[in-house]
Design an enzyme around this catalytic site. Structure first.
Site, PDB file in Angstrom:
ATOM      1  CE1 TYR A  99      -2.587  -3.273   1.162  1.00  0.00           C
ATOM      2  CE2 TYR A  99      -4.262  -1.615   0.479  1.00  0.00           C
ATOM      3  CZ  TYR A  99      -4.218  -3.043   0.787  1.00  0.00           C
ATOM      4  OH  TYR A  99      -5.043  -4.034   0.715  1.00  0.00           O
ATOM      5  N   PRO A 128       0.473   7.709   3.419  1.00  0.00           N
ATOM      6  CG  PRO A 128       0.782   6.520   5.174  1.00  0.00           C
ATOM      7  CD  PRO A 128       1.545   6.740   4.044  1.00  0.00           C
ATOM      8  CB  SER A 132      -3.428  10.216  -0.319  1.00  0.00           C
ATOM      9  OG  SER A 132      -2.717   9.160   0.260  1.00  0.00           O
ATOM     10  CB  ILE A 133      -5.838  12.060  -4.669  1.00  0.00           C
ATOM     11  CG1 ILE A 133      -4.971  12.073  -5.644  1.00  0.00           C
ATOM     12  CG2 ILE A 133      -7.078  13.130  -4.723  1.00  0.00           C
ATOM     13  CD1 ILE A 133      -5.406  11.491  -7.092  1.00  0.00           C
ATOM     14  NE  ARG A 135     -12.117   9.188   1.578  1.00  0.00           N
ATOM     15  CZ  ARG A 135     -11.333   8.651   2.523  1.00  0.00           C
ATOM     16  NH1 ARG A 135     -11.154   8.980   3.669  1.00  0.00           N
ATOM     17  NH2 ARG A 135     -10.736   7.415   2.303  1.00  0.00           N
ATOM     18  CG  ASN A 168      -6.877   1.525  -1.354  1.00  0.00           C
ATOM     19  OD1 ASN A 168      -7.485   0.670  -1.933  1.00  0.00           O
ATOM     20  ND2 ASN A 168      -6.903   1.571   0.212  1.00  0.00           N
ATOM     21  CD  GLU A 169     -10.961   1.506   0.592  1.00  0.00           C
ATOM     22  OE1 GLU A 169     -10.558   2.107   1.822  1.00  0.00           O
ATOM     23  OE2 GLU A 169     -11.400   0.174   0.749  1.00  0.00           O
ATOM     24  CD  GLU A 273      -8.416  -3.738   0.935  1.00  0.00           C
ATOM     25  OE1 GLU A 273      -9.374  -3.912   1.504  1.00  0.00           O
ATOM     26  OE2 GLU A 273      -7.439  -2.955   1.029  1.00  0.00           O
TER      27      GLU A 273
END
Ligand SMILES: *[C@@H]1O[C@H](CO)[C@@H](O)[C@H](O)[C@H]1NC(C)=O
Ligand SMILES: *[C@@H]1O[C@H](CO)[C@@H](O)[C@H](O)[C@H]1NC(C)=O
Ligand SMILES: *[C@@H]1O[C@H](CO)[C@@H](O)[C@H](O)[C@H]1NC(C)=O
Ligand SMILES: *[C@@H]1O[C@H](CO)[C@@H](O)[C@H](O)[C@H]1NC(C)=O
Ligand SMILES: *[C@@H]1O[C@H](CO)[C@@H](O)[C@H](O)[C@H]1NC(C)=O
Ligand SMILES: *[C@@H]1O[C@H](CO)[C@@H](O)[C@H](O)[C@H]1NC(C)=O
Ligand SMILES: *[C@@H]1O[C@H](CO)[C@@H](O)[C@H](O)[C@H]1NC(C)=O
Ligand SMILES: *[C@@H]1O[C@H](CO)[C@@H](O)[C@H](O)[C@H]1NC(C)=O
Ligand SMILES: *[C@@H]1O[C@H](CO)[C@@H](O)[C@H](O)[C@H]1NC(C)=O
Length: 560
Positions: A99, A128, A132-133, A135, A168-169, A273
């Protein structure tokens, strides 16, 4: 819903199952049509497991997701990798998913050991927090692109990188779907960079499961062509769905809705996953279903979650415990081993009948799908560096740890600008309206200097206007008038809408050396939080997956 785009080309001619890997190098895995094939022409399925120890969970009260605030790079400790490989081989996996990795560390030992064990890697490029983009305040900026490229530069020499995930998510509910243009732009620019360095690794995204009314348009959007010309230049190669629908001793009907939804999807898809713990014991009986028809006509395998211990509110996902150099397996391990050991990969369709990948038009927006089909431009390091050096009032942090203060300073400056008839439009982007300010792709520190300079100019360069409690200083090399400064800025940003192949950052830290984008944690969006929490409870589950959670710029940036 995808059937309109895809006519299935399943050839029922048998094929010889030949999983014997090459003696020295792993075979390249390619996307053909909507499937994956190895160079020898055999269909490839991801028979994987998530491989990353859990980082420290964020304790931020605005973070409902139990997402980590730190990470442990699982590919930098050769001793640990070699300790684990015999167990991964017992499981029979051909892929691990990691990840977050640290591009300043050496990964040779682990990567060559995994390659020798015929194990591919799916490498997520995000880190982390500010890696990350975000949200809640999505952007696609130079500092993040540099981070992604630095990681690719480190991993490009290995023969066993199957895919890089650009996120991711990131999106967890309909209100967050305005982030999709930034994810798609990241896929576009990373795809272009990979091509430029001769990498054939696939570009992926891993989505949290959720309501069809936004997960399906998300899948469709990430693999569509906004120009409706069947052009894949902004499409992902591989869609991952983090799917926890099969719990305990379930039956294949658990997947019937998901299968129907993806039956006509245009690019390879897999479960990035799987492995629900809600109804123990976890039998892993979904494995036989995932890796056989009819699911194998729709999906290219999956990644079991997780090798290492990983806890959520739902329970413990790990199948081993580690104590120094000792690995202890639990019952879950044995059951997954039995199921994975029983898998024979389907051989249809054959490579020659897989067709070519089609890139349909993008889904129209509606009340649950808020993404514009106008993508943000490629972040341009040179333009942002040029701009930063010409600005009259510069963010000059007294600390390297700028992540903490930069968000609050942008919030403050943007809330102050209206009082002097200025605004933050130039540094703002909006994936719902498809409008992107000309500085929106720059790193947070450059954006902050830009708005500080706007304030400084709007107050006629009053000496007290470039202080910001000691966080800013006047640039002695700036053009001597506001109009000259504006002209210089416009000259730096000569082509702010350009889409092009990004180049490697000049240094490991690139333009982001002072740039931190994690904000003060004032998200101001409790609505999002509640929605995400209920999603968590009902259907979806967050793994150790990384998605940014802190508001970078805070609520002030939403000002028009
Ligand atoms: C990467 O590793 C270096 C060396 O240990 C460390 O200084 C740096 O903080 C790490 N970076 C991240 C993002 O963890
Ligand atoms: C929005 O469109 C998508 C298809 O792109 C559809 O699945 C979804 O149900 C629509 N949302 C609403 C609220 O109609
Ligand atoms: C696809 O679109 C990109 C970006 O506009 C362009 O550079 C490329 O040439 C196009 N590919 C084809 C095959 O037309
Ligand atoms: C393995 O597959 C065979 C044939 O499909 C089946 O009879 C057997 O029950 C399977 N074993 C497990 C552990 O699921
Ligand atoms: C779709 O997006 C356009 C442009 O932002 C907007 O004007 C329109 O209201 C949106 N449609 C729906 C159904 O939300
Ligand atoms: C930055 O500051 C925050 C808050 O004071 C702290 O939690 C964090 O550990 C610091 N990070 C570094 C790399 O020093
Ligand atoms: C810089 O800004 C931060 C956040 O507003 C503030 O806490 C700090 O006192 C300011 N000054 C310095 C020298 O860091
Ligand atoms: C995140 O913040 C750290 C600490 O300020 C910084 O070193 C790093 O470059 C930032 N990452 C990005 C992608 O901006
Ligand atoms: C983007 O624009 C839409 C439509 O005007 C608005 O509802 C939304 O709040 C904006 N988002 C941000 C982050 O400014």
């Amino acid at each position: 819903m995808y059937t309109k785009h895809f006519s299935r080309a399943v050839a029922l001619t048998g094929g010889v199952l030949a999983l014997v890997a090459g003696a020295h190098a792993l075979q390249k895995v390619s996307r053909v049509g909507r499937y994956l094939y190895t160079d020898d022409g055999n269909r490839f399925f991801i028979k994987g497991i998530a491989y990353q120890e859990q980082g420290a969970a964020s304790t931020d009260p605005n973070n409902p997701f139990s997402e980590p605030s730190t990470f442990i790079d699982p590919l930098q400790d050769g001793t640990a990798c070699k300790r684990d490989i015999p167990f991964l081989q017992q499981l029979g996996v051909n892929t691990i998913r990691v990840y977050s990795v640290n591009s300043s560390l050496n990964h040779d030992d682990c990567m060559s050991a995994f390659s020798a064990a015929n194990i591919y890697t799916i490498v997520d490029l995000a880190l982390p927090g500010n890696g990350s983009i975000d949200r809640l305040n999505p952007t696609w900026t130079t500092n993040l692109q540099d981070q992604y490229i630095n990681t690719i530069n480190v991993f490009n020499k290995y023969d066993n990188v199957l895919a890089y995930n650009v996120g991711n998510e990131i999106i967890v509910d309909p209100s967050g779907t305005g982030a999709a243009p930034f994810i798609k732009a990241a896929a576009r620019d990373i795809r272009s960079y990979l091509n430029s360095v001769g990498s054939s690794a696939l570009v992926g995204y891993a989505a949290i499961d959720g309501d069809d009314n936004w997960v399906l348009p998300l899948a469709e959007y990430l693999s569509c062509d906004p120009t409706s010309a069947n052009n894949g230049s902004s499409a992902i190669d591989l869609f991952g769905l983090n799917n926890y629908e099969w719990c305990g001793n379930d039956s294949p009907s658990a997947y019937s809705g998901t299968n129907g939804n993806f039956a006509g999807y245009n690019v390879p898809a897999y479960f990035s996953e799987f492995g629900c713990v809600k109804n123990p014991p976890r039998l892993w009986t979904e494995v036989g279903t995932i890796f056989s028809q009819p699911m194998s006509d729709i999906w290219s395998g999956g990644v079991a979650f997780s090798y290492f211990p990983a806890e959520s509110n739902d329970g413990e996902f790990g199948i081993v415990t580690i104590n120094g150099n000792t690995v202890t397996t639990n019952d879950d391990f044995g059951r997954l081993q039995a199921q994975y050991g029983n898998v024979t990969f389907p051989t249809v369709p054959s490579k020659s009948s897989a067709g070519t990948t089609q890139f349909p038009s993008c889904p129209p927006n509606n009340s649950s799908w808020l993404a514009s089909n106008t993508l943000p431009p490629t972040p341009n390091d040179n333009e942002c560096q040029c701009l930063a050096s010409t600005l009259s009032c510069q963010f000059t942090p007294k600390t390297d740890n700028t992540s903490v203060i930069i968000g609050s300073l942008i919030d403050f400056t943007c809330s102050t600008l209206p009082s002097v008839n200025a605004n933050c439009d130039d540094i703002s982007g909006n994936g719902t309206t498809g409008s992107y300010g000309r500085v929106a792709f720059c790193d947070p520190a450059t954006k902050l200097s830009f708005v500080m300079s706007e304030f400084y100019e709007a107050t006629n360069r009053a000496a007290t206007s470039c202080d910001f409690s000691g966080n800013a200083t006047v640039n002695p090399n700036a053009p001597t008038s506001a109009s000259a400064e504006n002209a210089a800025a416009s000259s730096c940003l000569s082509n702010p809408n350009a889409v092009f192949t990004p180049s490697s950052p000049a240094s490991a830290s690139g333009s982001s050396s002072t740039g931190g984008s994690t904000g003060s944690g004032q998200s101001g969006s409790s609505g999002n939080k509640n929605a995400a929490e209920s999603l968590f409870e009902s259907k979806a589950l967050f793994g150790v997956g990384i998605a940014a959670l802190l508001s970078v710029l805070g609520s002030a940036l939403t000002l028009a």
